[in-house]
Design a protein around this motif. Structure first.
Motif, short mmCIF file in Angstrom:
data_model
loop_
_atom_site.label_atom_id
_atom_site.label_comp_id
_atom_site.label_asym_id
_atom_site.label_seq_id
_atom_site.Cartn_x
_atom_site.Cartn_y
_atom_site.Cartn_z
N THR A 151 11.38 -1.96 8.66
CA THR A 151 10.28 -3.24 8.54
C THR A 151 10.33 -3.56 7.05
OG1 THR A 151 8.63 -1.69 8.81
CG2 THR A 151 9.33 -3.29 10.80
N PRO A 152 9.67 -4.85 6.57
CA PRO A 152 9.32 -4.92 5.30
C PRO A 152 8.22 -4.05 4.62
CG PRO A 152 9.61 -7.16 6.58
CD PRO A 152 9.53 -5.89 7.63
N THR A 153 8.42 -3.92 3.44
CA THR A 153 7.04 -3.28 2.69
C THR A 153 5.90 -4.27 2.65
OG1 THR A 153 8.71 -2.44 1.07
CG2 THR A 153 6.59 -2.75 0.32
N GLN A 154 4.97 -3.48 2.82
CA GLN A 154 3.65 -4.15 3.22
C GLN A 154 2.29 -3.54 2.16
OE1 GLN A 154 2.89 -6.43 5.29
NE2 GLN A 154 4.90 -6.51 6.81
N PRO A 155 1.53 -4.33 2.15
CA PRO A 155 0.28 -3.69 1.33
C PRO A 155 -0.58 -2.76 2.10
CG PRO A 155 -0.02 -6.02 1.89
CD PRO A 155 1.19 -5.92 2.26
N SER A 156 -0.91 -1.79 1.49
CA SER A 156 -1.46 -0.64 2.18
C SER A 156 -2.57 0.18 1.52
CB SER A 156 -0.48 0.63 2.58
OG SER A 156 -1.02 1.52 3.18
N GLY A 157 -3.53 0.59 2.10
CA GLY A 157 -4.75 1.32 1.43
C GLY A 157 -5.76 0.45 0.90
N ARG A 158 -6.80 0.76 0.09
CA ARG A 158 -7.81 0.13 -0.53
C ARG A 158 -7.29 -0.70 -1.60
NH1 ARG A 158 -13.01 4.26 -1.05
NH2 ARG A 158 -13.23 4.83 1.58
N GLN A 159 -6.31 -0.11 -2.47
CA GLN A 159 -5.87 -0.97 -3.50
C GLN A 159 -4.70 -1.85 -2.98
OE1 GLN A 159 -7.35 -0.54 -6.58
NE2 GLN A 159 -8.36 1.13 -5.44
N LEU A 160 -4.57 -1.98 -1.77
CA LEU A 160 -3.49 -3.02 -1.22
C LEU A 160 -1.90 -2.72 -2.10
CD1 LEU A 160 -5.46 -6.03 -0.36
CD2 LEU A 160 -5.00 -4.13 1.24
N LYS A 161 -1.76 -1.42 -2.27
CA LYS A 161 -0.39 -1.27 -2.96
C LYS A 161 0.53 -1.50 -2.18
CE LYS A 161 2.04 2.24 -5.70
NZ LYS A 161 1.89 3.54 -6.08
N GLN A 162 1.51 -2.11 -2.69
CA GLN A 162 2.76 -2.68 -1.78
C GLN A 162 3.62 -1.20 -1.41
OE1 GLN A 162 4.30 -5.32 -0.48
NE2 GLN A 162 2.43 -6.41 -1.00
N THR A 163 3.74 -0.78 -0.11
CA THR A 163 4.08 0.37 0.14
C THR A 163 5.20 0.38 1.17
OG1 THR A 163 1.73 1.15 -0.03
CG2 THR A 163 3.62 2.63 1.37
N PRO A 164 6.43 0.98 0.88
CA PRO A 164 7.49 0.85 1.79
C PRO A 164 7.35 1.76 2.86
CG PRO A 164 8.21 2.08 -0.27
CD PRO A 164 6.97 1.49 -0.35
N PRO A 165 7.72 1.54 4.28
CA PRO A 165 7.63 2.42 5.37
C PRO A 165 8.52 3.82 5.13
CG PRO A 165 9.29 0.49 5.75
CD PRO A 165 8.63 0.21 4.39
#
Length: 310
Positions: free
Chosen positions: A45-59
């Motif tokens: 799936t596509p990389t999505q923002p994650s965590g409190r900092q909404l950092k782009q995170t690949p699966p």
């Protein structure tokens, strides 16, 4: 190894595409790799923002593919014609897609991919698509079988099916129970054990699938049950509830969304995350907690500072 023997007879290893996203799928890939089964292409799936900092995170599967130097694609939409029938050299999501339908793939493997596989893909590989599902189908169809088993069951396992157009509906190729004393353990531990079993089980039957020497069994669809999506509120625990029920919830939601309860300090309501707990002598024992805005502390320190929960 069974697949290596098959490949020697056929003078080549099978061309495999793997569809997966989560840590469970990584565990399956690891188990397959231990049996020298490596996909030539991985779809995640596509990389999505994650965590409190909404950092782009690949699966997690993307990271696994890169570590093993395997081509990996991240289509936005599985039904997109650009993905299904794209021309060589077309670029999307920073990757140059080959046309799936023009490559002689032997088999597609799906493991916790997170998107519905369109019916157009079912006929592309020579031997169809197999789906690895971490439950004893037809029980717990859907996206949340591991949590459902922890919350409700005394046993679980893995089913490998021949995928059809419906979700977790296809004929059963093989099924195996997980042999452990109890499945009431933290989610990530049970997930790891089921992933290892899944990869080993698929490796064992893959040569018979490719040789068309395997018999499938239709599911008992009238006995099917379905899981629901986990919501943040699912982690709430009423400390006066049944101890085993609370411990099951703690284990099921240990990694996300975390279990918690509310208490008061003066007039202020405080949310308290349970970070460590156990079931001892049929009592739900909280060992460590994280009150809102504070660091983790042991239970005695929490009670000394906040009083018994009320």
């Amino acid at each position: 190894m069974a697949l290596l023997k098959y490949a020697t007879q056929k003078n080549s290893m099978p061309d495999i595409v793997f569809f997966g996203t989560s840590q469970f799928a990584v565990g399956v890939l690891d188990a397959l790799a231990q049996q020298d089964i490596i996909p030539k292409l991985i779809i995640t799936t596509p990389t999505q923002p994650s965590g409190r900092q909404l950092k782009q995170t690949p699966p997690p599967v993307y990271e696994w593919a890169k570590e093993h130097n395997i081509t990996v694609y991240q289509p936005e939409h599985m039904s997109d014609p650009v993905f299904l029938h794209c021309l060589d050299g077309h670029t999307r999501n920073d990757y140059s897609f080959q046309e799936l339908s023009k490559t002689a793939w032997d088999i597609f493997i799906v493991s916790d991919y997170g998107k519905i596989i369109p019916k157009e893909l079912l006929t592309i590989p020579k031997h169809g698509i197999v789906n690895i599902h971490p439950s004893l189908l037809p029980k717990f169809r859907g996206a949340n079988p591991i949590r459902a088993a922890i919350l409700e069951e005394t046993e679980t396992g893995v089913t490998i099916i021949q995928m059809d157009e419906k979700i977790d509906h296809g004929d059963i190729l093989t099924r195996k129970k997980l042999d452990i004393p109890s499945i009431i353990i933290p989610y990530e531990i049970l997930e790891e054990k089921l992933a290892a079993l899944s990869g080993k089980l698929l490796a064992d039957i893959l040569p018979t699938i490719l040789s068309k020497d395997i018999e499938s069994i239709p599911q008992e669809h009238n006995s099917a049950t379905y899981t629901k999506k986990t919501e943040k509120d699912d982690g709430f625990i009423n400390l006066s509830d049944d101890p085993e029920k609370n411990y099951r919830k703690y284990c099921a939601y240990h990694s996300w969304p975390r279990t918690y309860f509310y208490t008061y300090k003066g007039d202020a309501q405080i949310r308290v995350i349970i970070s460590d707990a156990a079931l001892e002598n049929y009592q739900f024992i909280i060992k460590k907690v994280i009150p809102d805005g504070r660091r983790e502390m042991d239970w005695d320190s929490f009670v000394n500072g906040y009083g018994e929960p009320k």
